[in-house]
Design a protein around this motif. Structure first.
Motif, PDB file in Angstrom:
ATOM      1  N   VAL A 131     100.134  22.990  17.438  1.00 28.55           N
ATOM      2  CA  VAL A 131     100.248  21.803  16.590  1.00 28.55           C
ATOM      3  C   VAL A 131      99.876  22.227  15.180  1.00 28.55           C
ATOM      4  CG1 VAL A 131      99.425  19.478  16.092  1.00 28.55           C
ATOM      5  CG2 VAL A 131      99.719  20.206  18.479  1.00 28.55           C
ATOM      6  N   PHE A 132     100.843  22.173  14.274  1.00 25.17           N
ATOM      7  CA  PHE A 132     100.619  22.530  12.869  1.00 25.17           C
ATOM      8  C   PHE A 132     100.506  21.253  12.048  1.00 25.17           C
ATOM      9  CE2 PHE A 132     102.586  26.423  14.447  1.00 25.17           C
ATOM     10  CZ  PHE A 132     101.773  27.403  13.877  1.00 25.17           C
ATOM     11  N   ILE A 133      99.443  21.152  11.266  1.00 19.33           N
ATOM     12  CA  ILE A 133      99.224  19.991  10.400  1.00 19.33           C
ATOM     13  C   ILE A 133      99.376  20.448   8.959  1.00 19.33           C
ATOM     14  CG2 ILE A 133      97.654  18.135   9.767  1.00 19.33           C
ATOM     15  CD1 ILE A 133      96.219  18.561  12.436  1.00 19.33           C
ATOM     16  N   ASP A 134     100.374  19.896   8.285  1.00 20.04           N
ATOM     17  CA  ASP A 134     100.617  20.242   6.879  1.00 20.04           C
ATOM     18  C   ASP A 134      99.818  19.298   5.994  1.00 20.04           C
ATOM     19  OD1 ASP A 134     101.688  21.372   4.578  1.00 20.04           O
ATOM     20  OD2 ASP A 134     103.438  20.048   4.589  1.00 20.04           O
ATOM     21  N   CYS A 135      98.829  19.838   5.290  1.00 17.40           N
ATOM     22  CA  CYS A 135      97.904  19.025   4.493  1.00 17.40           C
ATOM     23  C   CYS A 135      98.410  18.847   3.068  1.00 17.40           C
ATOM     24  CB  CYS A 135      96.521  19.673   4.463  1.00 17.40           C
ATOM     25  SG  CYS A 135      95.737  19.764   6.071  1.00 17.40           S
ATOM     26  N   PRO A 136      97.998  17.765   2.415  1.00 18.06           N
ATOM     27  CA  PRO A 136      98.321  17.588   0.999  1.00 18.06           C
ATOM     28  C   PRO A 136      97.442  18.491   0.144  1.00 18.06           C
ATOM     29  CG  PRO A 136      96.974  15.773   1.765  1.00 18.06           C
ATOM     30  CD  PRO A 136      97.281  16.606   2.969  1.00 18.06           C
ATOM     31  N   PRO A 137      97.835  18.756  -1.103  1.00 18.84           N
ATOM     32  CA  PRO A 137      97.025  19.609  -1.986  1.00 18.84           C
ATOM     33  C   PRO A 137      95.847  18.841  -2.581  1.00 18.84           C
ATOM     34  CG  PRO A 137      99.009  18.930  -3.111  1.00 18.84           C
ATOM     35  CD  PRO A 137      99.129  18.393  -1.714  1.00 18.84           C
ATOM     36  N   SER A 138      94.926  18.428  -1.730  1.00 19.12           N
ATOM     37  CA  SER A 138      93.733  17.694  -2.186  1.00 19.12           C
ATOM     38  C   SER A 138      92.663  17.821  -1.115  1.00 19.12           C
ATOM     39  CB  SER A 138      94.069  16.217  -2.445  1.00 19.12           C
ATOM     40  OG  SER A 138      94.429  15.578  -1.233  1.00 19.12           O
ATOM     41  N   LEU A 139      91.492  17.322  -1.438  1.00 19.71           N
ATOM     42  CA  LEU A 139      90.383  17.334  -0.485  1.00 19.71           C
ATOM     43  C   LEU A 139      89.955  15.912  -0.140  1.00 19.71           C
ATOM     44  CD1 LEU A 139      88.251  20.258  -1.969  1.00 19.71           C
ATOM     45  CD2 LEU A 139      89.775  20.306   0.003  1.00 19.71           C
ATOM     46  N   GLY A 140      90.947  14.992  -0.030  1.00 19.26           N
ATOM     47  CA  GLY A 140      90.653  13.598   0.280  1.00 19.26           C
ATOM     48  C   GLY A 140      90.544  13.362   1.776  1.00 19.26           C
ATOM     49  N   LEU A 141      90.666  12.080   2.160  1.00 18.95           N
ATOM     50  CA  LEU A 141      90.506  11.691   3.554  1.00 18.95           C
ATOM     51  C   LEU A 141      91.617  12.233   4.451  1.00 18.95           C
ATOM     52  CD1 LEU A 141      89.190   7.998   3.379  1.00 18.95           C
ATOM     53  CD2 LEU A 141      88.061  10.000   4.372  1.00 18.95           C
ATOM     54  N   LEU A 142      92.819  12.427   3.897  1.00 24.62           N
ATOM     55  CA  LEU A 142      93.888  12.976   4.716  1.00 24.62           C
ATOM     56  C   LEU A 142      93.576  14.423   5.118  1.00 24.62           C
ATOM     57  CD1 LEU A 142      97.075  11.590   2.898  1.00 24.62           C
ATOM     58  CD2 LEU A 142      96.022  10.779   5.030  1.00 24.62           C
ATOM     59  N   THR A 143      93.085  15.204   4.185  1.00 20.82           N
ATOM     60  CA  THR A 143      92.721  16.581   4.514  1.00 20.82           C
ATOM     61  C   THR A 143      91.524  16.627   5.453  1.00 20.82           C
ATOM     62  OG1 THR A 143      93.564  17.327   2.361  1.00 20.82           O
ATOM     63  CG2 THR A 143      92.073  18.804   3.523  1.00 20.82           C
ATOM     64  N   VAL A 144      90.569  15.701   5.272  1.00 25.47           N
ATOM     65  CA  VAL A 144      89.411  15.650   6.170  1.00 25.47           C
ATOM     66  C   VAL A 144      89.851  15.289   7.582  1.00 25.47           C
ATOM     67  CG1 VAL A 144      87.260  14.429   6.643  1.00 25.47           C
ATOM     68  CG2 VAL A 144      87.796  15.143   4.311  1.00 25.47           C
ATOM     69  N   ASN A 145      90.808  14.360   7.716  1.00 26.07           N
ATOM     70  CA  ASN A 145      91.346  14.029   9.041  1.00 26.07           C
ATOM     71  C   ASN A 145      91.982  15.255   9.695  1.00 26.07           C
ATOM     72  OD1 ASN A 145      91.789  11.036  10.303  1.00 26.07           O
ATOM     73  ND2 ASN A 145      91.268  10.926   8.116  1.00 26.07           N
ATOM     74  N   ALA A 146      92.690  16.043   8.912  1.00 19.12           N
ATOM     75  CA  ALA A 146      93.311  17.242   9.473  1.00 19.12           C
ATOM     76  C   ALA A 146      92.263  18.256   9.904  1.00 19.12           C
ATOM     77  CB  ALA A 146      94.259  17.861   8.440  1.00 19.12           C
ATOM     78  N   LEU A 147      91.195  18.419   9.112  1.00 18.46           N
ATOM     79  CA  LEU A 147      90.148  19.378   9.451  1.00 18.46           C
ATOM     80  C   LEU A 147      89.372  18.958  10.701  1.00 18.46           C
ATOM     81  CD1 LEU A 147      88.768  20.217   5.888  1.00 18.46           C
ATOM     82  CD2 LEU A 147      90.233  21.645   7.326  1.00 18.46           C
ATOM     83  N   VAL A 148      89.219  17.651  10.889  1.00 18.31           N
ATOM     84  CA  VAL A 148      88.508  17.171  12.078  1.00 18.31           C
ATOM     85  C   VAL A 148      89.375  17.344  13.324  1.00 18.31           C
ATOM     86  CG1 VAL A 148      87.514  15.124  13.182  1.00 18.31           C
ATOM     87  CG2 VAL A 148      87.067  15.575  10.763  1.00 18.31           C
ATOM     88  N   ALA A 149      90.678  17.129  13.174  1.00 20.10           N
ATOM     89  CA  ALA A 149      91.562  17.231  14.340  1.00 20.10           C
ATOM     90  C   ALA A 149      91.850  18.676  14.731  1.00 20.10           C
ATOM     91  CB  ALA A 149      92.876  16.508  14.049  1.00 20.10           C
ATOM     92  N   ALA A 150      91.689  19.616  13.812  1.00 22.82           N
ATOM     93  CA  ALA A 150      92.085  21.005  14.067  1.00 22.82           C
ATOM     94  C   ALA A 150      90.947  21.805  14.686  1.00 22.82           C
ATOM     95  CB  ALA A 150      92.558  21.659  12.771  1.00 22.82           C
ATOM     96  N   GLN A 151      91.334  22.899  15.321  1.00 23.16           N
ATOM     97  CA  GLN A 151      90.375  23.890  15.810  1.00 23.16           C
ATOM     98  C   GLN A 151      90.367  25.133  14.931  1.00 23.16           C
ATOM     99  OE1 GLN A 151      92.161  24.552  19.562  1.00 23.16           O
ATOM    100  NE2 GLN A 151      91.708  22.500  20.361  1.00 23.16           N
ATOM    101  N   GLU A 152      91.486  25.397  14.285  1.00 20.94           N
ATOM    102  CA  GLU A 152      91.618  26.559  13.418  1.00 20.94           C
ATOM    103  C   GLU A 152      92.171  26.131  12.071  1.00 20.94           C
ATOM    104  OE1 GLU A 152      93.736  29.797  15.312  1.00 20.94           O
ATOM    105  OE2 GLU A 152      93.492  28.834  17.265  1.00 20.94           O
ATOM    106  N   VAL A 153      91.819  26.894  11.039  1.00 17.44           N
ATOM    107  CA  VAL A 153      92.327  26.647   9.691  1.00 17.44           C
ATOM    108  C   VAL A 153      93.127  27.868   9.263  1.00 17.44           C
ATOM    109  CG1 VAL A 153      91.750  26.115   7.293  1.00 17.44           C
ATOM    110  CG2 VAL A 153      90.344  25.200   9.150  1.00 17.44           C
ATOM    111  N   LEU A 154      94.358  27.626   8.857  1.00 17.21           N
ATOM    112  CA  LEU A 154      95.212  28.665   8.286  1.00 17.21           C
ATOM    113  C   LEU A 154      95.303  28.412   6.789  1.00 17.21           C
ATOM    114  CD1 LEU A 154      98.579  29.945   9.739  1.00 17.21           C
ATOM    115  CD2 LEU A 154      98.301  29.616   7.298  1.00 17.21           C
ATOM    116  N   ILE A 155      94.875  29.372   5.991  1.00 17.23           N
ATOM    117  CA  ILE A 155      94.841  29.213   4.541  1.00 17.23           C
ATOM    118  C   ILE A 155      95.883  30.149   3.920  1.00 17.23           C
ATOM    119  CG2 ILE A 155      93.426  29.309   2.459  1.00 17.23           C
ATOM    120  CD1 ILE A 155      90.969  28.976   4.186  1.00 17.23           C
ATOM    121  N   PRO A 156      96.975  29.588   3.405  1.00 18.65           N
ATOM    122  CA  PRO A 156      97.897  30.435   2.633  1.00 18.65           C
ATOM    123  C   PRO A 156      97.366  30.627   1.218  1.00 18.65           C
ATOM    124  CG  PRO A 156      98.816  28.238   2.912  1.00 18.65           C
ATOM    125  CD  PRO A 156      97.488  28.235   3.588  1.00 18.65           C
TER     126      PRO A 156
END
Length: 439
Positions: free
Chosen positions: A299-324
């Motif tokens: 499951v790949f979650i494409d995050c917006p370029p910000s550190l708001g609630l949408l990115t926090v939701n993605a970080l909570v749902a994920a087990q791994e972080v891929l940083i390009p």
């Protein structure tokens, strides 16, 4: 001497010979020519030097110190080539001394050894020859490989077939559990959406079941997968705000088996404001993914370029972080803040969160800056940085305008090959034991 158009040359005819006319003409003779005077073809210089017994006297060969005939004062040097005995009065001694050698016919081995070697032909080293003598099956490193022998178009076709995998076999290992990966970087334009789309397509083409969640209000991931995301289409906003099941929102990607996408519309732009008053606002996406009835490998979650609630939701749902990371200084500067936010989420909301993968994108090998950024990232993150590096490639940028990923738009391009290598490396890293099961 009388001036009657004749002259006497004692060096040629002697004192008793007939006079030679100045108008005498024969091949290779020219008036006023310097150097030794050539002899006419029908003359014999040996005839005037017979001894009294009638035997022909051999040619007088000058000694190594004199270089002149004894009878000459200021005469020309002797040229042995000028001495040509006639057929009727042959000098046997001179013939033995000056008879040209008859060349021997070369053998086949000698002709082969004497053949000229092209300038670009590889020369075997002494070590290679010794290894061949010791082991007849030895293959030198100087032997051209198949990749070097094949033409570029053939190599491109081979890469395209390898990437597209028309047989549909499971060629990439499948994990024993669902891997939820959040593709995040607060710096915009570093290739988050491009990386998400191409990695998902590469894994899906090789037997993995993949779900892409577009969490960016711009909806670029939906565009890259050719999934409708205009107003009125059920999207991820309904899952976050209205608690709509994710299975009702996900759409199958046309042309790519085993790939689904949850699109994002412009309505998602107001989700951050509406989520402020929602209970457990940071874990809304996590609950939606967990409640999905299907079983995914990735499951790949494409995050917006910000550190708001949408990115926090993605970080909570994920087990791994891929940083390009784009190979430029600004991308490194924003990396510190992202790592700090990931640490905060790990401490308070998701203890299992881990930065597992770093991918270098937009790499330009012509610049020293790209090499310096790569060295800094590898020194800091170590083995988390993928060996595959994504270069700047125009095909990667052209593919979204056709509603495709670069994997299907131009599978033989360098960009597609790089993303394929990155996907294969991610699949191999995340599998503790290879799993060949089919869905």
């Amino acid at each position: 001497m009388h001036d009657d158009s004749r002259y006497d040359d004692p060096r040629v005819t002697g004192p008793t010979s007939d006079p030679v006319s100045r108008e005498t003409d024969y091949p290779s003779w020219s008036p006023g020519a310097s150097g030794p005077s050539p002899q006419p073809a029908d003359s014999d210089p040996l005839e005037s030097r017979d001894d009294p017994t009638g035997q022909p006297a051999g040619p007088e060969i000058p000694g190594p110190t004199t270089g002149r005939r004894p009878s000459e004062g200021l005469s020309r040097p002797v040229n042995v080539a000028d001495v040509r005995p006639t057929s009727g009065r042959r000098n046997t001694a001179a013939a033995v001394r000056f008879e040209p050698a008859v060349p021997h016919q070369p053998t086949a081995a000698a002709a082969r050894d004497a053949a000229p070697v092209p300038g670009n032909a590889p020369v075997a080293s002494a070590e290679s020859l010794a290894a061949v003598v010791a082991d007849p099956t030895y293959v030198s490193r100087e032997t051209p490989t198949r990749e070097e022998d094949d033409p570029p178009l053939a190599m491109e076709a081979m890469r395209a077939v390898q990437i597209l995998n028309p047989s549909g076999e499971v060629t990439m290992p499948r994990p024993d559990r669902t891997r939820v990966m959040c593709v995040a970087n607060q710096k915009g334009g570093v290739g988050k959406t491009t990386t998400t789309v191409n990695l998902a397509v590469a894994l899906a083409l090789h037997g993995n079941r993949v779900l892409v969640v577009d969490l960016d209000p711009q909806g670029n991931a939906s565009t890259g997968l050719n999934v409708p995301h205009h107003t009125g289409i059920p999207d991820v906003y309904d899952c976050l705000i209205n608690s709509v099941p994710l299975s009702e929102v996900a759409q199958a990607v046309e042309g790519i088996p085993n790939l689904w996408c949850v699109p994002a519309t412009i309505d998602l732009a107001g989700a951050e404001i509406e989520l402020v008053s929602v209970v457990a606002r940071e874990s809304r996406l996590d609950r939606a993914i967990t409640a999905y009835p299907g079983q995914f490998d990735y499951v790949f979650i494409d995050c917006p370029p910000s550190l708001g609630l949408l990115t926090v939701n993605a970080l909570v749902a994920a087990q791994e972080v891929l940083i390009p990371i784009q190979c430029e200084y600004y991308a490194l500067e924003g990396l510190n803040q992202l790592i700090n936010n990931i640490n905060l989420v790990r401490q308070h909301l998701n203890p299992q969160l881990d930065v597992s993968t770093i991918l270098l994108t937009m790499y330009d090998r012509r610049t020293r800056l790209a090499d310096a950024v790569e060295q800094d990232v590898r020194n800091h993150f170590g083995d988390k940085v993928l060996q595959a590096v994504i270069p700047r490639n125009v095909r990667v940028s052209e593919a979204p305008s056709y509603g495709q990923s670069v994997m299907t738009y131009d599978p033989g391009s360098r960009g597609a090959t790089s993303y394929f290598e990155a996907a294969q490396e991610i699949a191999e890293r995340g599998v503790k034991e290879p799993v060949g099961r089919n869905a």
